[in-house]
Design a protein around this motif. Structure first.
Motif, PDB file in Angstrom:
ATOM      1  N   ALA A  41     -14.536 -55.838  24.874  1.00  0.00           N
ATOM      2  CA  ALA A  41     -14.434 -54.421  24.516  1.00  0.00           C
ATOM      3  C   ALA A  41     -15.776 -53.702  24.585  1.00  0.00           C
ATOM      4  N   VAL A  42     -16.882 -54.437  24.509  1.00  0.00           N
ATOM      5  CA  VAL A  42     -18.195 -53.794  24.601  1.00  0.00           C
ATOM      6  C   VAL A  42     -18.468 -53.352  26.029  1.00  0.00           C
ATOM      7  N   SER A  43     -18.483 -54.286  26.961  1.00  0.00           N
ATOM      8  CA  SER A  43     -18.835 -53.935  28.336  1.00  0.00           C
ATOM      9  C   SER A  43     -17.756 -53.111  29.017  1.00  0.00           C
ATOM     10  N   ALA A  44     -16.466 -53.424  28.737  1.00  0.00           N
ATOM     11  CA  ALA A  44     -15.379 -52.750  29.443  1.00  0.00           C
ATOM     12  C   ALA A  44     -15.132 -51.339  28.942  1.00  0.00           C
ATOM     13  N   LEU A  45     -15.370 -51.090  27.648  1.00  0.00           N
ATOM     14  CA  LEU A  45     -15.016 -49.790  27.074  1.00  0.00           C
ATOM     15  C   LEU A  45     -16.179 -49.119  26.349  1.00  0.00           C
ATOM     16  N   ALA A  46     -16.727 -49.789  25.324  1.00  0.00           N
ATOM     17  CA  ALA A  46     -17.714 -49.131  24.454  1.00  0.00           C
ATOM     18  C   ALA A  46     -18.971 -48.719  25.203  1.00  0.00           C
ATOM     19  N   ALA A  47     -19.428 -49.551  26.144  1.00  0.00           N
ATOM     20  CA  ALA A  47     -20.590 -49.188  26.955  1.00  0.00           C
ATOM     21  C   ALA A  47     -20.180 -48.408  28.193  1.00  0.00           C
ATOM     22  N   ALA A  48     -19.067 -48.790  28.786  1.00  0.00           N
ATOM     23  CA  ALA A  48     -18.670 -48.187  30.057  1.00  0.00           C
ATOM     24  C   ALA A  48     -18.367 -46.699  29.921  1.00  0.00           C
ATOM     25  N   PHE A  49     -17.690 -46.296  28.844  1.00  0.00           N
ATOM     26  CA  PHE A  49     -17.281 -44.892  28.760  1.00  0.00           C
ATOM     27  C   PHE A  49     -18.469 -43.943  28.553  1.00  0.00           C
ATOM     28  N   PRO A  50     -19.352 -44.180  27.578  1.00  0.00           N
ATOM     29  CA  PRO A  50     -20.514 -43.278  27.455  1.00  0.00           C
ATOM     30  C   PRO A  50     -21.373 -43.254  28.723  1.00  0.00           C
ATOM     31  N   THR A 108     -26.525 -45.199  20.424  1.00  0.00           N
ATOM     32  CA  THR A 108     -25.851 -44.988  19.146  1.00  0.00           C
ATOM     33  C   THR A 108     -24.352 -44.816  19.346  1.00  0.00           C
ATOM     34  N   THR A 109     -23.957 -44.095  20.412  1.00  0.00           N
ATOM     35  CA  THR A 109     -22.534 -43.913  20.675  1.00  0.00           C
ATOM     36  C   THR A 109     -21.888 -45.205  21.136  1.00  0.00           C
ATOM     37  N   VAL A 110     -22.570 -45.955  22.001  1.00  0.00           N
ATOM     38  CA  VAL A 110     -22.049 -47.251  22.440  1.00  0.00           C
ATOM     39  C   VAL A 110     -21.754 -48.138  21.234  1.00  0.00           C
ATOM     40  N   ALA A 131     -11.150 -42.038  12.040  1.00  0.00           N
ATOM     41  CA  ALA A 131     -11.348 -43.468  12.257  1.00  0.00           C
ATOM     42  C   ALA A 131     -12.759 -43.742  12.770  1.00  0.00           C
ATOM     43  N   PHE A 132     -13.240 -42.912  13.672  1.00  0.00           N
ATOM     44  CA  PHE A 132     -14.583 -43.126  14.209  1.00  0.00           C
ATOM     45  C   PHE A 132     -15.617 -42.930  13.108  1.00  0.00           C
ATOM     46  N   ASP A 133     -15.462 -41.893  12.294  1.00  0.00           N
ATOM     47  CA  ASP A 133     -16.420 -41.673  11.210  1.00  0.00           C
ATOM     48  C   ASP A 133     -16.373 -42.799  10.182  1.00  0.00           C
ATOM     49  N   GLU A 134     -15.186 -43.305   9.915  1.00  0.00           N
ATOM     50  CA  GLU A 134     -15.074 -44.428   8.985  1.00  0.00           C
ATOM     51  C   GLU A 134     -15.765 -45.655   9.566  1.00  0.00           C
ATOM     52  N   ALA A 135     -15.651 -45.869  10.874  1.00  0.00           N
ATOM     53  CA  ALA A 135     -16.335 -47.001  11.503  1.00  0.00           C
ATOM     54  C   ALA A 135     -17.844 -46.822  11.454  1.00  0.00           C
ATOM     55  N   VAL A 136     -18.310 -45.586  11.613  1.00  0.00           N
ATOM     56  CA  VAL A 136     -19.745 -45.323  11.517  1.00  0.00           C
ATOM     57  C   VAL A 136     -20.232 -45.564  10.092  1.00  0.00           C
ATOM     58  N   ARG A 137     -19.423 -45.188   9.093  1.00  0.00           N
ATOM     59  CA  ARG A 137     -19.792 -45.499   7.705  1.00  0.00           C
ATOM     60  C   ARG A 137     -19.801 -47.004   7.481  1.00  0.00           C
ATOM     61  N   ALA A 193     -20.518 -37.416  20.257  1.00  0.00           N
ATOM     62  CA  ALA A 193     -20.079 -38.794  20.051  1.00  0.00           C
ATOM     63  C   ALA A 193     -18.643 -38.833  19.536  1.00  0.00           C
ATOM     64  N   ARG A 194     -18.305 -37.934  18.629  1.00  0.00           N
ATOM     65  CA  ARG A 194     -16.933 -37.900  18.107  1.00  0.00           C
ATOM     66  C   ARG A 194     -15.933 -37.579  19.214  1.00  0.00           C
ATOM     67  N   LEU A 195     -16.313 -36.672  20.124  1.00  0.00           N
ATOM     68  CA  LEU A 195     -15.414 -36.344  21.228  1.00  0.00           C
ATOM     69  C   LEU A 195     -15.217 -37.545  22.145  1.00  0.00           C
ATOM     70  N   GLU A 196     -16.276 -38.286  22.420  1.00  0.00           N
ATOM     71  CA  GLU A 196     -16.142 -39.489  23.239  1.00  0.00           C
ATOM     72  C   GLU A 196     -15.197 -40.482  22.566  1.00  0.00           C
TER      73      GLU A 196
END
Length: 403
Positions: free
Chosen positions: A140-149, A245-247, A278-284, A358-361
């Motif tokens: 999920a890191v290389s395929a999505l979390a890094a790839a999309f940003p 930070t977004t990744v 959900a994203f903000d909760e994950a950031v917290r 970042a929230r929009l991404e």
């Protein structure tokens, strides 16, 4: 490194928050820090530290008392020369901070998000379809979390495709360099000149497209809102702080959902409402940016402990975001929680100016996933990427079932 005995009545900790084992799992250290007191002296680095929400939040919002201009890392710019020009956003205070912040706030404001929203939603759908058509198990890191940003944000800034693989290594070293010169910093040192040179080259007017954030920053210089000398440094701030930070925020939310199937089911029921929460909760919960330093501008009394003028204060954002004095069941990832007020983006005038981007991404990626997959679960143990400042992932193997 110092082992001096402080002239303070603050509790003393001999722990090293930048030790590799602590960076791998900082939660026990952070819990001990919070329990020790509102201010703790870290004798290994001769700095004061705060781990409780109340004090961290107060320091972040008091730029007059807790200075950023002396550097947001361990190095004290009052006495040491930084390895790169200081960030005009992170490492300046008013009045020098005001014009760059105003320009970037406008460039990344609601109009920009409205313009990007539809295209980023489509881009997320295309990426997710490509991944899911090829695999039911993937990282999920290389395929999505890094790839999309890396797919959408450099386009929005307006930098060319060639060389984008340099962005993450550059950011990794930048955030490592906020800490002490340890093995993590030494590992990145051989490429500093190369990576810095590439990033600086992308910030020139000629390197940027005519319709991106970078061009708008240069146009602000033409109007006189900022100087032409400031323009490339502001573009650099986007490239240095707007990717890593977004990744790591996206990786955090994907890891959280993979390990909390009930929360994923809740998101799927109402993605349009819950994706941003959900994203903000994950950031917290995960706090991709774990720490930042400030410097006392005068003698400051905190709960009976005096921090002398000119001394560095290490604020543990990740610890504050799990402080049970502020949060109910803080170690739980719960998208029904209201996470507003977390300090994962900082707070006050230095709060992350790109947080809405970042929230929009995240909203785009989570919406695409929620529409296409039934379940997401770990396929193998996840592994950490260690960094002195960031809470990062090397790999998050997941298994999905499609809807």
């Amino acid at each position: 490194m110092s082992t001096a005995v402080p002239t303070t009545d603050a509790p003393v900790s001999h722990a090293d928050p930048f030790a590799l084992d602590v960076l791998h799992d900082p939660l026990p250290f952070q819990s001990a820090l919070r329990e020790a007191g509102p201010v703790v002296y870290l004798n290994r680095y001769d700095v004061f530290a705060m781990g409780r929400y109340e004090q961290v939040h107060a320091a972040l919002t008091d730029w007059q008392g807790f200075q950023s201009a002396a550097g947001v890392g361990l190095s004290n710019f009052r006495y040491e020369t930084p390895w790169r020009p200081p960030s005009l956003l992170l490492e300046t205070d008013p009045p020098h901070h005001d014009a760059p912040r105003a320009v970037l706030s406008k460039v990344l404001g609601p109009r920009a998000l409205t313009k990007l929203r539809a295209s980023w939603m489509v881009d997320a759908e295309i990426l997710v379809d490509q991944v899911l058509d090829a695999h039911t198990e993937f990282d999920a890191v290389s395929a999505l979390a890094a790839a999309f940003p890396l797919r959408v944000f450099p386009d929005a800034v307006g930098i060319p495709d060639a060389g984008r693989e340099n962005l993450l290594p550059y950011g990794d070293h930048l955030f490592n360099a906020f800490g002490p010169v340890n093995s993590l910093v030494e590992k990145g040192a051989p490429r500093v000149a190369e990576l810095s040179g590439w990033v600086n080259a992308q910030c020139t007017r000629d390197a940027l497209s005519d319709d991106g954030f970078g061009a708008e920053i240069w146009a602000a210089a033409d109007r006189g809102d900022i100087t032409h000398e400031q323009a490339p440094l502001i573009v650099r701030s986007l490239l240095s702080a707007g990717v890593d930070t977004t990744v790591n925020g996206l990786a955090a939310v994907l890891y959280a959902f993979a390990n909390n199937p009930l929360q994923w089911a809740r998101l799927r029921e109402n993605p349009s409402t819950l994706a941003k929460t959900a994203f903000d909760e994950a950031v917290r919960w995960e706090s991709p940016v774990q720490t930042f330093f400030r410097t006392a501008t005068s003698d400051i009394d905190i709960e009976g402990t005096e921090i002398p003028s000119g001394r560095k204060i290490l604020m543990f954002l990740g610890s504050a975001n799990r402080d049970p004095r502020r949060w109910t069941d803080p170690d739980a990832f719960d998208i029904t929680r209201n996470p507003s007020g977390h300090v994962g983006y900082g707070m006050g005038i230095h709060q992350c100016v790109g947080q809405h981007v970042a929230r929009l991404e995240a909203e785009a990626l989570l919406a695409a996933l929620a529409a296409r997959i039934e379940t997401i679960e770990p396929a193998a143990p996840a592994s950490r990427h260690l960094n002195n400042t960031l809470r990062s992932w090397e790999s998050i193997p997941v298994r999905i079932t499609r809807r």
